[in-house]
Design a protein around this motif. Structure first.
Motif, PDB file in Angstrom:
ATOM      1  N   LEU A  81       0.972  -1.008   0.090  1.00  0.00           N
ATOM      2  CA  LEU A  81       0.012  -0.067   0.047  1.00  0.00           C
ATOM      3  C   LEU A  81       0.827   1.239  -0.053  1.00  0.00           C
ATOM      4  O   LEU A  81       0.990   1.782   1.126  1.00  0.00           O
ATOM      5  CB  LEU A  81      -0.763   0.046   1.235  1.00  0.00           C
ATOM      6  N   GLU A 113       0.755   4.250  -0.953  1.00  0.00           N
ATOM      7  CA  GLU A 113       0.074   5.493  -0.477  1.00  0.00           C
ATOM      8  C   GLU A 113       0.372   5.579   1.091  1.00  0.00           C
ATOM      9  O   GLU A 113       0.235   6.839   1.567  1.00  0.00           O
ATOM     10  CB  GLU A 113      -1.236   5.592  -0.660  1.00  0.00           C
ATOM     11  N   TYR A 114       0.308   4.751   1.816  1.00  0.00           N
ATOM     12  CA  TYR A 114       0.480   4.671   3.261  1.00  0.00           C
ATOM     13  C   TYR A 114       2.038   4.297   3.830  1.00  0.00           C
ATOM     14  O   TYR A 114       2.348   3.908   5.015  1.00  0.00           O
ATOM     15  CB  TYR A 114      -0.438   3.748   3.788  1.00  0.00           C
ATOM     16  N   ASN A 115       2.919   4.015   2.849  1.00  0.00           N
ATOM     17  CA  ASN A 115       4.139   3.544   2.990  1.00  0.00           C
ATOM     18  C   ASN A 115       4.235   2.435   3.840  1.00  0.00           C
ATOM     19  O   ASN A 115       5.088   1.919   4.562  1.00  0.00           O
ATOM     20  CB  ASN A 115       5.112   4.451   3.818  1.00  0.00           C
TER      21      ASN A 115
END
Length: 69
Positions: A17, A19-21
């Protein structure tokens, strides 16, 4: 048949993911379950990931049981 994970069980991410690292295999705890209408994928809210006070919503296909990881 869809798997429904129990609340407060631990799961691993089945995919990255970015976008959330977060990376595939990162572990979190289920804190909420979202039942969707027929034809839509159920969802979950996850907490953990060594990040305090962050909750992430994912689709059921994005997580797997820790024992399968």
């Amino acid at each position: 048949m869809k798997i429904q994970y129990p609340l407060f069980s631990q799961v691993a991410l089945a995919q990255d993911l970015p976008e959330y690292n977060l990376k595939r295999g990162d572990i979190a705890t289920i804190v909420e379950y979202y039942h969707k209408a027929e034809g839509e994928e159920d969802g979950y809210s996850l907490e953990g990931f060594d990040v305090p006070q962050v909750t992430i919503e994912v689709a059921a296909s994005q997580i797997i049981p820790v024992v399968q990881w």
